[in-house]
Design a protein around this motif. Structure first.
Motif, PDB file in Angstrom:
ATOM      1  N   ILE A  29      43.839  41.690  34.499  1.00  0.00           N
ATOM      2  CA  ILE A  29      42.455  41.565  34.020  1.00  0.00           C
ATOM      3  C   ILE A  29      41.866  40.224  34.441  1.00  0.00           C
ATOM      4  O   ILE A  29      40.712  40.132  34.871  1.00  0.00           O
ATOM      5  CB  ILE A  29      42.410  41.728  32.486  1.00  0.00           C
ATOM      6  CG1 ILE A  29      42.841  43.149  32.102  1.00  0.00           C
ATOM      7  CG2 ILE A  29      41.021  41.431  31.939  1.00  0.00           C
ATOM      8  CD1 ILE A  29      43.145  43.335  30.644  1.00  0.00           C
ATOM      9  N   GLU A  30      42.691  39.173  34.363  1.00  0.00           N
ATOM     10  CA  GLU A  30      42.240  37.844  34.781  1.00  0.00           C
ATOM     11  C   GLU A  30      41.918  37.827  36.275  1.00  0.00           C
ATOM     12  O   GLU A  30      40.915  37.242  36.701  1.00  0.00           O
ATOM     13  CB  GLU A  30      43.345  36.827  34.474  1.00  0.00           C
ATOM     14  CG  GLU A  30      43.000  35.397  34.871  1.00  0.00           C
ATOM     15  CD  GLU A  30      44.154  34.444  34.586  1.00  0.00           C
ATOM     16  OE1 GLU A  30      44.276  33.436  35.307  1.00  0.00           O
ATOM     17  OE2 GLU A  30      44.931  34.717  33.652  1.00  0.00           O
ATOM     18  N   ARG A  31      42.739  38.512  37.064  1.00  0.00           N
ATOM     19  CA  ARG A  31      42.493  38.553  38.509  1.00  0.00           C
ATOM     20  C   ARG A  31      41.198  39.304  38.817  1.00  0.00           C
ATOM     21  O   ARG A  31      40.445  38.927  39.717  1.00  0.00           O
ATOM     22  CB  ARG A  31      43.668  39.208  39.222  1.00  0.00           C
ATOM     23  CG  ARG A  31      43.515  39.138  40.734  1.00  0.00           C
ATOM     24  CD  ARG A  31      44.785  39.508  41.452  1.00  0.00           C
ATOM     25  NE  ARG A  31      44.578  39.459  42.890  1.00  0.00           N
ATOM     26  CZ  ARG A  31      45.447  39.864  43.783  1.00  0.00           C
ATOM     27  NH1 ARG A  31      46.609  40.342  43.394  1.00  0.00           N
ATOM     28  NH2 ARG A  31      45.182  39.796  45.066  1.00  0.00           N
ATOM     29  N   ILE A  32      40.938  40.370  38.086  1.00  0.00           N
ATOM     30  CA  ILE A  32      39.677  41.113  38.265  1.00  0.00           C
ATOM     31  C   ILE A  32      38.498  40.207  37.961  1.00  0.00           C
ATOM     32  O   ILE A  32      37.531  40.138  38.720  1.00  0.00           O
ATOM     33  CB  ILE A  32      39.661  42.367  37.373  1.00  0.00           C
ATOM     34  CG1 ILE A  32      40.599  43.430  37.949  1.00  0.00           C
ATOM     35  CG2 ILE A  32      38.239  42.929  37.234  1.00  0.00           C
ATOM     36  CD1 ILE A  32      40.775  44.640  37.074  1.00  0.00           C
ATOM     37  N   HIS A  33      38.564  39.481  36.861  1.00  0.00           N
ATOM     38  CA  HIS A  33      37.469  38.583  36.488  1.00  0.00           C
ATOM     39  C   HIS A  33      37.302  37.448  37.495  1.00  0.00           C
ATOM     40  O   HIS A  33      36.185  36.973  37.727  1.00  0.00           O
ATOM     41  CB  HIS A  33      37.720  38.008  35.092  1.00  0.00           C
ATOM     42  CG  HIS A  33      37.469  38.994  33.989  1.00  0.00           C
ATOM     43  ND1 HIS A  33      38.176  38.987  32.811  1.00  0.00           N
ATOM     44  CD2 HIS A  33      36.605  40.028  33.902  1.00  0.00           C
ATOM     45  CE1 HIS A  33      37.748  39.964  32.034  1.00  0.00           C
ATOM     46  NE2 HIS A  33      36.791  40.613  32.675  1.00  0.00           N
ATOM     47  N   ASP A  34      38.403  37.027  38.112  1.00  0.00           N
ATOM     48  CA  ASP A  34      38.344  35.901  39.050  1.00  0.00           C
ATOM     49  C   ASP A  34      37.880  36.304  40.444  1.00  0.00           C
ATOM     50  O   ASP A  34      37.310  35.499  41.173  1.00  0.00           O
ATOM     51  CB  ASP A  34      39.722  35.226  39.161  1.00  0.00           C
ATOM     52  CG  ASP A  34      40.038  34.371  37.940  1.00  0.00           C
ATOM     53  OD1 ASP A  34      39.109  34.060  37.176  1.00  0.00           O
ATOM     54  OD2 ASP A  34      41.221  34.038  37.747  1.00  0.00           O
ATOM     55  N   THR A  35      38.138  37.551  40.840  1.00  0.00           N
ATOM     56  CA  THR A  35      37.880  37.938  42.234  1.00  0.00           C
ATOM     57  C   THR A  35      36.788  38.975  42.428  1.00  0.00           C
ATOM     58  O   THR A  35      36.225  39.071  43.519  1.00  0.00           O
ATOM     59  CB  THR A  35      39.176  38.475  42.885  1.00  0.00           C
ATOM     60  OG1 THR A  35      39.619  39.633  42.159  1.00  0.00           O
ATOM     61  CG2 THR A  35      40.267  37.429  42.879  1.00  0.00           C
TER      62      THR A  35
END
Length: 614
Positions: A10-16
Motif C-alpha cells: 500500500i505504501e508503494r502504491i501511494h509513493d509511486t
C-alpha cells in the motif's frame, strides 16, 4: 490464490502511483491553480465540482461528498473491495504482488529490525558529535549551528574500529543484523567485524515516513573517499530515495524544489532560507528519483556544480526528467562554484536571482554548446550547428522547434532553410519534393474523418505495434502474408497507418513487389491523401525493426497480439462508460434495462476474450 496485501504494498502504491494519471483514464481533468478539477464520475453534474490535490494525492467532490486517495477512487469507480482495488492498481501499474506465505511476515520483521538499528545508530552518532571538539569545529567552519545540526540529525562516527558495533551489541542487537544494515563489515580474516564509518561527520538519510534508512559519512580531512554511503539493503536503495525528502514532504506550501548533488548543498541552502532542496545519494540521478519528484507536483530546478562533471550530470538529469514528463529549469552557477559555497559567500538574494534567471532545458543545452565551440571560427560554427541540430531535432513541438531554428539561423547568420535541412534531414528533403505545406501545425494524427469509429487517442504500445507491422509488410511479402492472416487494413486505427495499410494490401494483391519499387512509389500514392502527418509517415518508412530474420515471425505474432488486446480494451472501456451512463440515470426506461443487460453480456464476453489473449 492468496496474495499478500500488506502495508508495504500500500505504501508503494501511494509513493509511486499518481492519482492524476489514474483519474484521467476515467474523466477529463483541467488544472486550476495547484489543483485539478473535472466532472464528478460518481454523480450527474454540469459544473465541475470534483477536485484533486496533486500534492496531497487526495480527491474530493464538493457535490456528492465522495473523497479519498487513489485506492478509494478505484474502489468506488470499479466497484471493488479494498483488496481487489489494491490488486487492480498494482496490476495496472506493474507493481509486483507476492503470494501470501510465512516468509513475508519474516521479511517485515527483518525490515523493522533494520529500522530500529539505524535509529539507534543515528542516536549514537548524534551524541558522539556533542563530545568531539574537532567535529563541532568543522561544522562551525561550515556555518552550521546547533539548530541545523538537530534539524538534520547530524552526528559523528568516532575514529575507532568497533565503537558503534559495541554500542549496538550492548543494546541487544546481533552482529549479523548490524551488518545487514550496512553499518559494520566482516574482517577479511573472518576474526570479527569492524565499523564501516570512522572519523566522519554522519548524515542520516530519512524517508518520507521519518525512518532512518541509511547514512552518508564525510571525512574531516582530505582522506579518500571523501563521502561514504550506506550500501543498499532491505530498507535502503540509493536510486530510489532523495536526501532531504522528509523535510520537503512536510511542507505543502512549497511551489518549487531544487535538485542538488550533495548533503551539504541541501543543508547550506536550508540554513540560508532555501528549505526546498533535495539531493541524490551518491549515485547518478535515476528515473525512480524523477518519479519521486513528479509526485510532489512542484516546479523542478536543477542546481549542480558548474564544473564539467556537474554539466554532464545536469544534462543526464534533464533527459531523465524529460522522459517522466517533467520540464525542469537549470540554475546556472558561476564557474568554480557549487550551491553550498555560492549561497554562503553571496547570500540568499543573489541565489534567488539565479533562480529567477534559470534556463529551460533547450536554452541550457544550447548555452553549453556555445561555451564548447568558438562560433566566430568557421570550423567551430559548423560543429556547433551540427550538434545543436540534434537538440532541435528532438523537440516534439513543431512550433517550438520552428522558433529555435529561426533563432539559431539569425544568431549564426546562416539561412533558415539550411538549418532546417540540418535539423530535419531526409524528412525535410522528401517532404519538400511533393508538399509545400511543411510540418502543418495543430492537426491530430489520430481521429481523422476517415476513421470515425475510433475517437480515442491510441496508446503508445498500440501505435508502436502498428508502425512496426507496416514497416515489416513494406520489407517483405512473406511478412505481409503472415499479418493479413490475422489483421485487415481496418484494424490499423491510426490514420497514417491505415492509409499505408490500404496501399500495401492493394498493391500486394496486385502482385506488386514493393521492395523493388521502393519508398518513392508509396510517396506518390500518398499525394492524393489529405491531412497526413508526414513526420509519422517518414518515421514508419525509415523504421529499423532491429530483429534477426529468424526472430521476426515471433515479433509479428507479438505485435498482432498487442493490437488485438488494445482493440478489446478500447471496446471494453466504451462498454463500461455506457453502463455507467445508464446507471447514472435516476429513471430508467425499459429500453435502458434491456440495453444494460446486453452490455453486461458483451462485457463478460470481452473479458473472456481478453483473458484468452493474456
Amino acid at each position: 490464490m492468496s496474495y499478500n496485501i500488506d502495508e508495504e504494498l500500500i505504501e508503494r502504491i501511494h509513493d509511486t502511483v499518481d492519482l492524476i494519471d489514474v483519474v484521467s483514464k476515467y474523466i477529463q481533468l483541467k488544472k486550476t491553480g495547484s489543483n485539478y478539477v473535472g466532472l464528478c464520475p460518481f454523480h450527474n453534474e454540469k459544473t465541475p465540482s470534483f477536485t484533486i490535490s496533486e500534492s496531497k494525492q487526495l480527491f474530493h467532490c464538493f457535490g456528492c461528498g465522495e473523497g479519498g486517495d487513489v485506492i478509494s477512487f478505484i474502489m468506488k469507480i470499479e466497484n471493488l473491495s479494498f483488496v481487489e482495488a489494491v490488486r487492480f492498481i498494482a496490476e495496472q501499474e506493474g507493481i509486483p504482488i507476492m503470494e501470501k506465505n510465512p516468509i513475508d511476515h519474516k521479511l517485515k520483521l527483518q525490515k523493522d529490525l533494520l529500522y530500529e538499528i539505524n535509529r539507534e545508530a543515528a542516536k549514537f552518532y548524534y551524541l558522539n558529535l556533542g563530545q568531539n571538539r574537532e567535529a563541532l569545529e568543522y561544522l562551525g567552519r561550515r556555518n552550521l549551528n546547533k539548530d541545523i545540526i538537530k534539524r538534520f540529525g547530524l552526528g559523528y562516527a568516532p575514529d575507532k574500529w568497533d565503537s558503534l558495533k559495541n554500542y549496538l551489541i550492548k543494546k541487544g542487537y546481533e552482529e549479523e543484523d548490524i551488518e545487514k544494515a550496512g553499518l559494520i563489515g566482516k574482517r577479511k580474516d573472518n576474526t570479527g567485524y569492524y565499523d564501516k564509518f570512522r572519523n566522519r561527520i554522519m548524515f542520516p538519510i530519512i524517508d518520507g515516513k521519518g525512518r532512518v534508512i541509511g547514512f552518508g559519512g564525510r571525512v574531516l580531512d582530505q582522506t579518500m573517499p571523501k563521502y561514504l554511503n550506506s550500501k543498499d539493503s532491505l530498507i535502503f536503495i540509493k536510486g530510489n530515495n532523495l536526501y532531504g525528502l522528509n523535510l520537503i514532504k512536510r511542507n505543502f506550501n512549497l511551489n518549487k524544489i531544487i535538485l542538488v548533488e550533495g548533503y551539504m548543498d541541501v543543508i547550506s541552502l536550508y540554513r540560508n532560507g532555501i528549505d526546498y532542496a533535495v539531493a541524490s545519494l551518491g549515485t547518478a540521478f535515476t528515473s525512480n528519483q524523477a518519479k519521486l519528484l513528479k509526485r510532489l507536483n512542484k516546479e523542478i530546478y536543477i542546481c549542480y556544480d558548474s564544473d564539467n562533471a556537474g554539466i554532464n550530470a545536469t544534462i543526464k538529469a534533464l533527459n531523465i526528467l524529460d522522459k517522466e514528463g517533467l520540464n525542469p529549469k537549470v540554475i546556472l552557477l558561476p564557474k568554480g562554484h557549487d550551491p553550498d559555497d555560492f549561497i554562503n559567500k553571496m547570500g540568499l538574494k543573489e541565489f534567488e536571482k539565479l533562480i529567477d534567471n534559470a534556463f529551460n532545458p533547450i536554452d541550457y543545452k544550447i548555452l553549453i554548446l556555445r561555451k564548447k565551440y568558438n562560433v566566430n571560427d568557421i570550423d567551430g560554427k559548423i560543429k556547433f550547428v551540427k550538434e545543436v541540430s540534434v537538440i532541435l531535432r528532438n523537440i516534439n513541438s513543431p512550433v517550438e522547434r520552428e522558433i529555435y531554428i529561426d533563432k539559431i539561423a539569425k544568431e549564426m547568420e546562416i539561412s533558415e532553410d539550411a538549418i532546417k535541412k540540418e535539423v530535419l534531414g531526409n524528412n525535410y528533403k522528401n517532404e519538400s519534393s511533393f508538399s509545400k505545406d511543411k510540418y502543418i501545425i495543430g492537426r491530430n494524427r489520430y481521429n481523422k474523418s476517415k476513421i470515425a469509429p475510433i475517437k480515442a487517442v491510441l496508446e503508445p504500445a498500440h501505435l508502436t505495434a502498428e508502425k512496426m507491422l507496416i514497416r515489416l509488410m513494406l520489407e517483405s511479402r512473406s511478412y505481409y502474408n503472415i499479418i493479413k492472416g490475422y489483421l485487415n487494413e481496418e484494424d490499423f486505427l491510426n490514420y497514417e497507418s491505415n492509409i499505408l495499410a490500404k496501399i500495401i494490401f492493394d498493391e500486394y494483391e496486385k502482385k506488386v513487389d514493393l521492395m523493388k519499387i521502393a519508398n518513392d512509389f508509396i510517396l506518390v500514392k500518398l499525394k492524393q491523401e489529405k491531412d497526413l502527418d508526414y513526420d509519422l509517415i517518414y518515421e514508419i518508412m525509415d523504421l529499423n525493426v532491429g530483429v534477426l530474420p529468424e526472430n521476426k515471425n515471433t515479433l509479428i505474432k507479438d505485435l498482432i497480439k498487442r493490437i488485438k488486446i488494445s482493440k478489446l480494451e478500447m471496446e471494453r472501456k466504451k462498454i463500461l462508460n455506457e453502463i455507467k451512463e445508464i446507471e447514472s440515470k435516476n429513471v430508467k426506461d425499459e429500453g435502458d434495462v434491456e440495453r444494460f443487460k446486453l452490455l453486461c453480456l458483451e462485457l463478460t464476453k470481452l473479458d473472456k476474450e481478453l483473458q484468452s489473449h493474456t
